[in-house]
Structure formats: structure tokens, C-alpha cells
Design an enzyme around this catalytic site. Structure first.
Site, PDB file in Angstrom:
ATOM      1  N   ASN A 111       0.701  -1.278   0.086  1.00  0.00           N
ATOM      2  CA  ASN A 111      -0.041   0.031  -0.063  1.00  0.00           C
ATOM      3  C   ASN A 111       1.035   1.155   0.239  1.00  0.00           C
ATOM      4  OD1 ASN A 111      -1.872  -1.924   0.194  1.00  0.00           O
ATOM      5  ND2 ASN A 111      -2.586  -1.419   2.083  1.00  0.00           N
ATOM      6  N   HIS A 157     -17.864  35.378 -29.651  1.00  0.00           N
ATOM      7  CA  HIS A 157     -19.100  34.583 -30.247  1.00  0.00           C
ATOM      8  C   HIS A 157     -18.749  34.094 -31.719  1.00  0.00           C
ATOM      9  CE1 HIS A 157     -21.317  36.300 -26.948  1.00  0.00           C
ATOM     10  NE2 HIS A 157     -20.907  37.567 -27.328  1.00  0.00           N
ATOM     11  N   SER A 278      -8.032  12.333 -48.498  1.00  0.00           N
ATOM     12  CA  SER A 278      -9.437  11.637 -48.494  1.00  0.00           C
ATOM     13  C   SER A 278      -9.381  10.492 -49.722  1.00  0.00           C
ATOM     14  CB  SER A 278     -10.447  12.389 -48.760  1.00  0.00           C
ATOM     15  OG  SER A 278     -11.667  11.777 -49.526  1.00  0.00           O
ATOM     16  N   LYS A 284      -9.021  16.884 -51.375  1.00  0.00           N
ATOM     17  CA  LYS A 284      -9.075  17.193 -49.905  1.00  0.00           C
ATOM     18  C   LYS A 284      -7.751  17.312 -49.264  1.00  0.00           C
ATOM     19  CE  LYS A 284     -12.445  16.289 -47.500  1.00  0.00           C
ATOM     20  NZ  LYS A 284     -13.130  17.282 -46.540  1.00  0.00           N
ATOM     21  N   GLU A 291      -7.824  17.509 -35.419  1.00  0.00           N
ATOM     22  CA  GLU A 291      -9.055  17.103 -34.899  1.00  0.00           C
ATOM     23  C   GLU A 291      -8.932  15.926 -33.993  1.00  0.00           C
ATOM     24  OE1 GLU A 291     -12.061  17.227 -38.785  1.00  0.00           O
ATOM     25  OE2 GLU A 291     -10.011  16.017 -39.124  1.00  0.00           O
TER      26      GLU A 291
HETATM   27  N1  ARG Z   1      -1.473  -3.798  -7.355  1.00  0.00           N
HETATM   28  C1  ARG Z   1      -2.151  -3.216  -6.539  1.00  0.00           C
HETATM   29  C2  ARG Z   1      -2.400  -1.698  -6.846  1.00  0.00           C
HETATM   30  O1  ARG Z   1      -1.921  -1.309  -7.642  1.00  0.00           O
HETATM   31  C3  ARG Z   1      -0.881  -3.147  -5.388  1.00  0.00           C
HETATM   32  C4  ARG Z   1      -1.524  -2.860  -4.010  1.00  0.00           C
HETATM   33  C5  ARG Z   1      -2.205  -4.122  -3.474  1.00  0.00           C
HETATM   34  N2  ARG Z   1      -2.231  -4.153  -1.848  1.00  0.00           N
HETATM   35  C6  ARG Z   1      -3.012  -4.802  -1.463  1.00  0.00           C
HETATM   36  N3  ARG Z   1      -3.338  -4.707  -0.269  1.00  0.00           N
HETATM   37  N4  ARG Z   1      -3.547  -5.799  -2.367  1.00  0.00           N
HETATM   38  O2  ARG Z   1      -3.130  -1.284  -6.045  1.00  0.00           O
END
Ligand code: ARG
Length: 459
Positions: A111, A157, A278, A284, A291
Site C-alpha cells: 500500500n 461569439h 481523402s 482534400k 481533429e
Molecule cells: N496492484 C495493487 C495496486 O496497484 C498493489 C497494492 C495491493 N495491495 C493490497 N493490499 N492488495 O493497487
């Protein structure tokens, strides 16, 4: 199939469909270089606080570098059952150095690891987009001398309004892209706060040194709350918003030049190398690149929505939904980078069509406001002047003539204060030259803008 790093408490193998569904390696492998950088800083910190030995750290650093090279050279196999880039790199490390590799993830969770990677990646993205934005600004500023003698109608405008020096348009875009650059620098302040060491959500009981990893990774600050770290993706929402606004500005510009490139306007010629033909109509030349710049802006705009919708229902702290954040980040970054590269090349290569512009410059009463301001200078109240010029315009329209075609007698009949110096004001060029307020589209104020941008961009 390798045993899962987290498999200790499981009694069944993961269903193959679940592996295919939950994997992110198919889109997060590009985080490899930053993941390795983050892990190396983490290993150095573990050694510093005595959680691993210096020799162990050395081995980890070397093998991680080697894994990085293999990934870069395409010699590394990615597999769904290893989920994501973080697991791939860690398991390759363990495969090569065994128990030493098993220590790398001490006091760390994916995390805080994934947030660290994302912040390192976003920081590089900010630097690259900033430099592409600067290239585009330079391309606009460098048109100044080329378009020195050109006056363009300004529109509101999409109706002809007042004349401006052509470069006034170029500097208007410089301003927008400059605010985009400022916004990115502001976003960088939040990106530059280190999440590493926040662990899963609560921090750790181990004696880590978060300041040290922050320093190694050149973060300017350390995030204060581990719950927040685990859940925070504000910086991605901000970055995606920055990309969406750059894309919006690019789209405005593309839209304008698409119109200018039409036979109806005929203001601009785009280089052949940047237009397409085109398959059926031989004559064209289509502004497909413009675009697509306009069309692709839909993506970064959608990406901000994706991030916000993704985040809005999440409880504290990390939830697997967040894995999808990368799709928005990468898509908005890639799209905007590709558009910016082409935009700068097109701004460099386009030619304003002097003759067509000049032929139509006296259409649309671009000098009407200048005439009104002349009357104001002669003591006429603004609203009265507005009414007088409105009537003169109507008179000209009935005769299909221009204000400059009115005789002095006719003008004096409308307003006795008018003298023959009025003919130095009438006509689009004169009206442009009369503009003198700070930031206006007249000769001098545009020269001032030119000086400003030359200095600011170091041209
Ligand atoms: N691949 C996961 C992500 O990008 C990694 C984190 C996973 N963490 C967990 N607690 N399962 O979020």
C-alpha cells in the site's frame, strides 16, 4: 505456478479467473524503474536502522539493479499469477538471493509501496509535461517575428469583434499553457510528500527512519498519517485534472485552427506532413491531427472523472479499487504528452495566409469600437458614442460599404466633434494600432508581451 507471497493462510489455489481478473501487471509494468528505486531506498534505510546488514543491503541493491536492466531489455517474464509489478520484482529478488530477498518487504506494505511508486512516476511525468509545455510556448513565441506585420480579426461569439496583432493570439496561448505549468508545479508539492513507511495503514512497530527514505528519494516532506497515506490519491486526481485542463486548452486551439484552415476562413496553411487526404475526394487536405488533438481531449477529461468516481465511495484506507487509478494516470499522461509533441510541431510549421486575411480584414467593422473610443476622447459619453457608431454601421451596411468609406461630412453629421484625424483611426490596422492599454492587442503592448516571454522562456 508460484506460491503466493501472501498464501500462508489459504487452503485453495487462487482460481485462474481470479488471477486474470485481479492482475495489474498488464498495465503497471511501466512502474518497474520507480519500484526498484523505491525498494533500493527502502533497503538502504533497513540497513541504516539495523533491520538488515550492510552486506544484505548491498546484495539487494545489486540484484534489484540487475532485475531492472532485464525488465528494460525485455528479458523478464511477466505472469498473471504474480499480480503486479511489485510482486514480480520481489519474487525475482527472492528467487535469486533467497532469505535476504525475503527481508526487503520488512516494515513495508504494497500500500505504501504502490503510492511511493506512483508519486515517483507522477513526479517524472510532471517534469516531462512541463518541458513539453515549454516547447509549445517557445513555438508560439518564435512565431512573433514571422508574423510581425500581421493583423488578425479578434472574435467573440465567433463574430468579428476587434483587430489585434497576430502575435496577440500566440501570447494568449502562452498564458494558458503557463497557468498549466504553474498548476503542475503546485501539484508537485503534494506529490513530493513521501508515503514510504506508512506500511499497510497503521505504520509499524519496527524502528524505521522515514525521513531517511524520503531524503534518498528526494521527497521534500514526509506524510504524517499512515491511514491517510494508505488511502490518499488526491495527487493523482490533481494530476489528471491538470492533464484535462491542458487537453482542454489544446482542444480550444485545435478547434480554432481547424476553422482557420477551412476554405471559409482561409487564415492558415498547415504543412502537408501534418495533414491527411481523402480516399475518395482527390482535392482534400484534412486537419486530422488537429481533429484528433481535439478528440483525444475527451480522454483526460474522462480520466479525472474516473479517478474521482473511483475514490468517492471508498472507506479508509487502501481498497483494491485503487488499483484502477493507474489506468487514469497513464492514459491522461500518454494522451497529453502525445498531443503536446504534435502541437509544437504544427505551431512551428503553420503559415498564416497573409493575402486571404488582408483581403477580408476590413469586413465586419473591426474598427467600430475604435471609432466609438475616438468619440469618447472628444468628450462624447460612452453610451451616446455607442449609439452614434451603431447608426453609422447600419448606414454602411445599407450601402455595403465600410466606416472608412464615409465622407467627413457624413461623419460630422452623425457627430460634429469628428475631425479629419478620424481617418487615422478607421480601418482595421489603424484600429489595432490605437490599442494601447496594458495587455491589449496593439503594437506596443504586444511588443511588451514578446519581451516578457523571451526573457521568461530564455529565448
Ligand atoms: N496492484 C495493487 C495496486 O496497484 C498493489 C497494492 C495491493 N495491495 C493490497 N493490499 N492488495 O493497487
Amino acid at each position: 505456478m508460484a506460491a503466493k507471497a501472501w498464501g500462508g493462510r489459504f487452503q485453495q489455489q487462487t482460481d485462474a479467473r481470479v488471477e486474470a481478473f485481479t492482475e495489474s501487471i498488464s498495465f503497471d509494468s511501466r512502474l518497474a524503474p520507480v519500484d526498484i528505486k523505491g525498494s533500493q531506498a527502502h533497503a538502504q534505510m533497513l540497513a541504516k536502522v539495523g533491520l538488515i546488514s550492510d552486506e544484505e543491503c548491498q546484495q539487494i541493491l545489486e540484484v534489484l539493479t540487475q532485475i531492472g536492466v532485464e525488465i528494460e531489455q525485455g528479458q523478464f517474464e511477466f505472469r498473471f499469477d504474480l499480480e503486479d509489478i511489485h510482486m514480480h520484482i520481489e519474487s525475482a529478488l527472492i528467487e535469486r538471493v533467497g532469505d535476504i530477498g525475503r527481508k526487503l518487504h520488512t516494515a513495508r506494505s504494497r500500500n505504501d509501496q504502490v503510492s511511493t511508486d506512483l508519486k515517483l512516476y507522477t513526479r517524472e511525468a510532471i517534469h516531462r509535461i512541463d518541458s513539453l509545455l515549454k516547447d509549445l510556448q517557445v513555438a508560439f513565441v518564435e512565431r512573433f517575428e514571422r508574423d510581425q506585420d500581421l493583423v488578425l480579426p479578434g472574435f467573440t461569439h465567433l463574430q468579428r469583434a476587434q483587430p489585434v496583432k497576430a502575435a496577440h493570439y500566440w501570447f494568449a496561448y502562452c498564458e494558458k499553457f503557463d497557468r498549466d505549468r504553474q498548476r503542475l508545479q503546485d501539484c508537485l508539492k503534494r506529490v513530493n510528500v513521501s508515503p514510504l513507511g506508512g506500511a499497510a495503514l497503521a505504520g509499524t512497530s519496527l524502528p524505521i527512519d522515514r525521513q531517511y527514505t524520503a531524503q534518498l528519494l528526494e521527497f521534500t516532506d514526509v506524510a504524517r498519517n499512515s491511514l491517510d497515506i494508505s488511502s490518499d490519491r488526491d495527487y493523482l486526481a490533481e494530476f489528471c485534472f491538470c492533464m484535462a485542463l491542458v487537453a482542454t486548452h489544446l482542444s480550444n486551439w485545435a478547434e480554432e485552427w481547424i476553422a482557420w484552415f477551412s476554405t471559409e476562413f482561409g487564415f492558415i496553411k498547415l504543412p502537408d506532413a501534418f495533414t491527411t487526404g481523402s480516399s475518395i475526394m482527390p482535392q482534400k487536405r484534412n486537419p486530422d491531427v488537429l481533429e484528433l488533438i481535439r478528440g483525444k481531449s475527451a480522454r483526460p477529461i474522462a480520466d479525472v472523472q474516473q479517478i474521482l468516481v473511483l475514490l468517492k465511495g471508498l472507506p479508509m484506507a487502501y481498497n483494491r479499487d485503487m488499483q484502477e487509478d493507474k489506468l487514469a494516470l497513464f492514459d491522461s499522461y500518454d494522451t497529453v504528452a502525445a498531443c503536446l509533441e504534435l502541437a509544437a510541431a504544427m505551431v512551428e510549421g503553420a503559415e498564416l495566409q497573409q493575402e486571404t486575411i488582408a483581403a477580408k480584414l476590413e469586413d465586419g467593422f473591426l474598427d467600430a469600437t475604435a471609432l466609438m473610443e475616438y468619440l469618447i476622447k472628444k468628450g462624447t459619453p460612452m453610451r451616446t458614442g455607442h449609439g452614434i457608431v451603431g447608426k453609422l454601421v447600419a448606414l454602411c451596411e445599407s450601402r455595403q460599404s465600410r466606416l472608412v468609406d464615409l465622407s467627413l461630412e457624413e461623419l460630422q453629421q452623425a457627430c460634429p466633434q469628428i475631425e479629419d484625424d478620424i481617418y487615422q483611426i478607421l480601418g482595421a490596422r489603424n484600429a489595432m494600432a490605437a490599442l494601447c492599454s496594458f495587455g491589449s492587442g496593439g503594437e506596443e503592448p504586444v511588443n511588451e508581451q514578446w519581451q516578457y516571454w523571451k526573457e521568461k522562456l530564455g529565448i
